[in-house]
Design an enzyme around this catalytic site. Structure first.
Site, PDB file in Angstrom:
ATOM      1  N   HIS A 167       0.882  -1.166   0.000  1.00 50.30           N
ATOM      2  CA  HIS A 167       0.000   0.000   0.000  1.00 50.30           C
ATOM      3  C   HIS A 167       0.921   1.218   0.000  1.00 50.30           C
ATOM      4  O   HIS A 167       2.024   1.160   0.559  1.00 50.30           O
ATOM      5  CB  HIS A 167      -0.899  -0.011   1.237  1.00 50.30           C
ATOM      6  CG  HIS A 167      -1.872   1.132   1.283  1.00 50.30           C
ATOM      7  ND1 HIS A 167      -2.823   1.327   0.304  1.00 50.30           N
ATOM      8  CD2 HIS A 167      -2.033   2.136   2.178  1.00 50.30           C
ATOM      9  CE1 HIS A 167      -3.537   2.407   0.601  1.00 50.30           C
ATOM     10  NE2 HIS A 167      -3.077   2.919   1.736  1.00 50.30           N
ATOM     11  N   HIS A 169      -3.521   9.239   1.346  1.00 43.73           N
ATOM     12  CA  HIS A 169      -3.533   7.937   0.675  1.00 43.73           C
ATOM     13  C   HIS A 169      -4.944   7.631   0.189  1.00 43.73           C
ATOM     14  O   HIS A 169      -5.899   8.316   0.543  1.00 43.73           O
ATOM     15  CB  HIS A 169      -3.042   6.840   1.641  1.00 43.73           C
ATOM     16  CG  HIS A 169      -3.962   6.620   2.801  1.00 43.73           C
ATOM     17  ND1 HIS A 169      -4.714   5.493   2.932  1.00 43.73           N
ATOM     18  CD2 HIS A 169      -4.258   7.402   3.866  1.00 43.73           C
ATOM     19  CE1 HIS A 169      -5.446   5.579   4.036  1.00 43.73           C
ATOM     20  NE2 HIS A 169      -5.174   6.740   4.625  1.00 43.73           N
ATOM     21  N   CYS A 176      -3.249   2.910  -5.562  1.00 43.74           N
ATOM     22  CA  CYS A 176      -2.604   3.825  -4.613  1.00 43.74           C
ATOM     23  C   CYS A 176      -1.176   4.191  -5.028  1.00 43.74           C
ATOM     24  O   CYS A 176      -0.719   5.293  -4.760  1.00 43.74           O
ATOM     25  CB  CYS A 176      -2.638   3.241  -3.201  1.00 43.74           C
ATOM     26  SG  CYS A 176      -1.884   1.616  -3.052  1.00 43.74           S
TER      27      CYS A 176
END
Length: 156
Positions: free
Chosen positions: A22, A34, A110
Site C-alpha cells: 500500500h 492515501h 494507490c
C-alpha cells in the site's frame, strides 16, 4: 516511528501488507495522504477494493494506516523522474483530501496516485511487474501450445 527517521514532506511511504504494498505520501506531522475504499471497514488495496472502482482520498496518521505492518520511505522513481517542488506536492495532495476518485487496480491504484502527486506521472511498478510476469507466462503457454501442435518430422 520511534526507530526510524521521520519521513520528509513529499516522501512516498511504501507499506508492506500481506500480498501487496500500500502506498501513501507523507505530508506533515506524522500524517499521510492515501487512497482508501469508500467503505470505512476496508482499506484500498484490500481484496474488496479490487472489485470497487472508487476510492476516497484520506488524510490519516501514518500509524493508523500502517495497521502494524512494516514500512519504508521509497522515492524509487527519483532517478527516473524529477520530483515536483515539495510545496507543490503537498498542495496537490491536500487539494485531493476527501475527494472520491476512480480506482483501478491496473491503472489507478494507490501507487499510481502517490507517484502522480510526487512526479506528475501516474506509475505503478507493482502493476508493471505483474503484467510483465503475466505476459511471460502467457508467452510460455502459447509457445508450448504451438510446439505441441507443430507437425513432427516422420522418421522411418
Amino acid at each position: 516511528m520511534k526507530d526510524k527517521p521521520r519521513p520528509q514532506p513529499g516522501d512516498l511511504i511504501e507499506i508492506f501488507r500481506i500480498g501487496y504494498e500500500h502506498w501513501a505520501i507523507y505530508v506533515e506531522d506524522d500524517h499521510v495522504v492515501h487512497l482508501a475504499s469508500p467503505s470505512e471497514e476496508f482499506e484500498a488495496g484490500s481484496i474488496t477494493s479490487v472489485f470497487s472502482n472508487r476510492a476516497i482520498v484520506k488524510y490519516s496518521r501514518l500509524e493508523d494506516v500502517l495497521h502494524g505492518c512494516s514500512w519504508k520511505v521509497n522515492n524509487k522513481l527519483d532517478g527516473t523522474y524529477l520530483p515536483l517542488p515539495v510545496d507543490k506536492i503537498i498542495q496537490r495532495a491536500k487539494t485531493m483530501i476527501n475527494k472520491i476518485v476512480q480506482y483501478s487496480l491496473i491503472d489507478g491504484n494507490c501507487e499510481h496516485f502517490v507517484n502522480d502527486l510526487r512526479y506528475g506521472v501516474p506509475r505503478s511498478q507493482q502493476v508493471e511487474h505483474a503484467l510483465m510476469e503475466g505476459a511471460k507466462a502467457a508467452g510460455a503457454v502459447i509457445s508450448a501450445m504451438v510446439d505441441s501442435i507443430r507437425p513432427k518430422p516422420v522418421t522411418a
